[in-house]
Design a protein around this motif. Structure first.
Motif, PDB file in Angstrom:
ATOM      1  N   LYS A  17     -13.870  -1.774  -2.728  1.00  0.00           N
ATOM      2  CA  LYS A  17     -13.693  -3.658  -2.329  1.00  0.00           C
ATOM      3  C   LYS A  17     -15.171  -4.063  -2.872  1.00  0.00           C
ATOM      4  O   LYS A  17     -14.998  -5.107  -3.815  1.00  0.00           O
ATOM      5  N   THR A  18     -15.809  -4.641  -2.352  1.00  0.00           N
ATOM      6  CA  THR A  18     -17.169  -4.604  -1.895  1.00  0.00           C
ATOM      7  C   THR A  18     -17.998  -4.188  -2.775  1.00  0.00           C
ATOM      8  O   THR A  18     -19.246  -5.026  -3.729  1.00  0.00           O
ATOM      9  N   ASP A  19     -18.281  -3.121  -3.248  1.00  0.00           N
ATOM     10  CA  ASP A  19     -19.206  -2.135  -3.771  1.00  0.00           C
ATOM     11  C   ASP A  19     -19.216  -2.850  -5.331  1.00  0.00           C
ATOM     12  O   ASP A  19     -18.299  -2.775  -5.994  1.00  0.00           O
ATOM     13  N   GLU A  20     -20.549  -3.150  -5.973  1.00  0.00           N
ATOM     14  CA  GLU A  20     -20.693  -4.015  -7.304  1.00  0.00           C
ATOM     15  C   GLU A  20     -20.756  -2.824  -8.406  1.00  0.00           C
ATOM     16  O   GLU A  20     -20.148  -2.988  -9.401  1.00  0.00           O
ATOM     17  N   GLN A  27     -16.656  -2.179  -9.040  1.00  0.00           N
ATOM     18  CA  GLN A  27     -16.174  -3.360  -9.129  1.00  0.00           C
ATOM     19  C   GLN A  27     -15.406  -3.729 -10.975  1.00  0.00           C
ATOM     20  O   GLN A  27     -14.682  -3.749 -11.112  1.00  0.00           O
ATOM     21  N   ASP A  32     -10.287   2.245   7.044  1.00  0.00           N
ATOM     22  CA  ASP A  32     -10.271   0.486   6.852  1.00  0.00           C
ATOM     23  C   ASP A  32     -12.000   0.671   6.101  1.00  0.00           C
ATOM     24  O   ASP A  32     -11.742  -0.506   4.741  1.00  0.00           O
ATOM     25  N   SER A  33     -13.237   0.993   6.722  1.00  0.00           N
ATOM     26  CA  SER A  33     -14.628   0.438   6.262  1.00  0.00           C
ATOM     27  C   SER A  33     -14.575   1.123   5.127  1.00  0.00           C
ATOM     28  O   SER A  33     -15.228   0.229   4.373  1.00  0.00           O
ATOM     29  N   LEU A  63     -13.389  -1.540   2.192  1.00  0.00           N
ATOM     30  CA  LEU A  63     -13.470  -1.970   1.818  1.00  0.00           C
ATOM     31  C   LEU A  63     -14.897  -2.280   0.976  1.00  0.00           C
ATOM     32  O   LEU A  63     -15.173  -3.339   0.219  1.00  0.00           O
ATOM     33  N   ALA A  64     -15.214  -0.798   2.271  1.00  0.00           N
ATOM     34  CA  ALA A  64     -16.761  -1.116   0.964  1.00  0.00           C
ATOM     35  C   ALA A  64     -16.365  -0.418  -0.747  1.00  0.00           C
ATOM     36  O   ALA A  64     -17.345  -0.850  -1.446  1.00  0.00           O
TER      37      ALA A  64
END
Length: 403
Positions: A15-18, A21, A8-9, A12-13
């Motif tokens: 999804k959040t890493d620019e 994106q 999950d981490s 999440l990383a």
């Protein structure tokens, strides 16, 4: 739990890493992304290292997800295998059904085509046989009709009509008409029938004319035998109701014309004026002998309308004309009554049908049963005498209202 948290981490990383994106956008374009990398100052090597690092992270996340959901995936794979087996079974069944259908089609098409052709052939043969039977029947009826008309006693044209059995000829004509109209297709186009069609039409006119003349003479001399014979001819022609209606209308017209003539006000006034003139002349002669009665002659000076003292003269004229008029009405009514009496007595010798019932149309055309008693009363309005008085009453009302 640790593996799940790690996976999950990682997600999440991602999804959040620019850096990742741009790959999440729905309108992502590889060519555009490559162009942006080439145009950036970081360099192609740096971008390539970043992408390789991201690929490694994604592969690790996929491995972790597969390891974490191993049991579920294995169950899904087992279900897919079962589905593939069922699909193969269905596919084999469909192929077998298709082969069977093709085999049945091959075995049925040709017999069906043969049966269809033979059925159409049988239908045409049946129709042809039916037409041939009707043609034979029509030819025989025409021959019998010709024998009935041409082989009359005497052999002279001027006496031939008097020796023809018109009732028999009418029966043959009616049967011939039924043969013509017995089916949907008529016999028009059959040469042996068309060749004699015009002759049959002429004979039909002759029989109808002679029947009308015989009926007229029988009504004039009040002969039940002559009227019955004439009605028999019309019955055999299937024109009994029409012939009776014609006679009723004719006698009603004669009576109405007599009423119209007797109630013509101009003729009444003319006759009354003539009587007034004669009466005035007689009174003037009397006044020459007696001068004391000069005032009475002024009563008859008017010639327009009914003046005082002339009512009796007009009444006398009117009643004299009505008396002669109702003699005609009486004769017409008795003629119609005579016709109705013959209809109530005369029966067809073959079917034993009462002519009056045929005129009243009391039999139901569907099952042949007689009408209900409540309807018989309304049927009595169709009696010849009832029709005569209904027509006469309307005509009398019109002309007397005008008078």
């Amino acid at each position: 739990t640790a593996t799940s948290g790690s996976g999950d981490s990682i997600v999440l990383a991602l999804k959040t890493d620019e850096r990742f994106q741009p790959f999440l956008r729905e309108d992502f374009s590889p060519a555009q992304y490559a162009s942006e990398i080439l145009a950036s100052s970081n360099g192609v090597q740096t971008a390539s290292n970043t992408l390789n690092e991201g690929i490694n992270i994604l592969e690790k996340a996929v491995r972790d997800e597969v390891t974490r959901s191993y049991d579920v995936l294995m169950n899904q794979l087992t279900g897919i295998e079962e589905a593939e087996k069922i699909l193969r079974t269905l596919r084999n069944g469909v192929n077998s059904l298709h082969q069977t259908t093709e085999k049945v089609r091959t075995e049925i098409v040709e017999p069906h085509r043969i049966v269809s052709a033979k059925t159409k052939q049988l239908e045409r043969l049946t129709t042809t046989v039916d037409v041939l039977h009707r043609v034979v029947r029509a030819v025989k009826l025409m021959q019998r009709l010709r024998v009935c008309v041409e082989n009359s006693s005497g052999g002279r044209n001027n006496d031939k009509s008097s020796s023809i059995d018109f009732a028999k000829a009418a029966k043959l004509i009616h049967e011939l008409r039924e043969v013509e109209l017995d089916a949907d297709d008529s016999l028009v186009g059959v040469e042996c029938v068309d060749a004699q069609r015009e002759w049959v039409v002429q004979v039909t006119k002759l029989v109808r004319r002679e029947a009308n003349e015989a009926l007229k003479k029988g009504m004039e001399i009040q002969s039940q035998a002559d009227v019955g014979n004439a009605l028999q001819v019309h019955y055999n022609l299937d024109e009994l109701s029409i012939a009776v209606d014609v006679q009723v209308n004719q006698y009603a017209s004669i009576a109405i014309e007599a009423i119209k003539e007797s109630t013509d006000w101009q003729k009444i006034q003319s006759a009354a004026s003539l009587m007034t003139s004669k009466s005035s002349a007689a009174m003037n002669n009397s006044n020459n002998n007696n001068t004391n009665n000069n005032s009475t002659s002024n009563i008859y000076n008017s010639r327009s309308g009914v003046s005082g003292g002339q009512e009796e003269i007009y009444q006398n004229v009117l009643w004299e004309r009505l008396e002669s008029c109702f003699e005609v009405v009486h004769e017409s009514a008795m003629s119609v009554w005579h016709l109705q009496r013959v209809l109530a007595k005369k029966r067809d010798p073959l079917s034993h049908a009462l002519f009056l019932d045929e005129v009243l149309k009391r039999e139901s055309p569907s099952d042949g049963s007689y009408m209900h008693v409540s309807n018989v009363t309304s049927a009595m309005d169709d009696l010849p005498c009832a029709k005569f008085w209904i027509i006469l009453g309307k005509g009398m009302m019109d002309h007397m209202s005008k008078t």
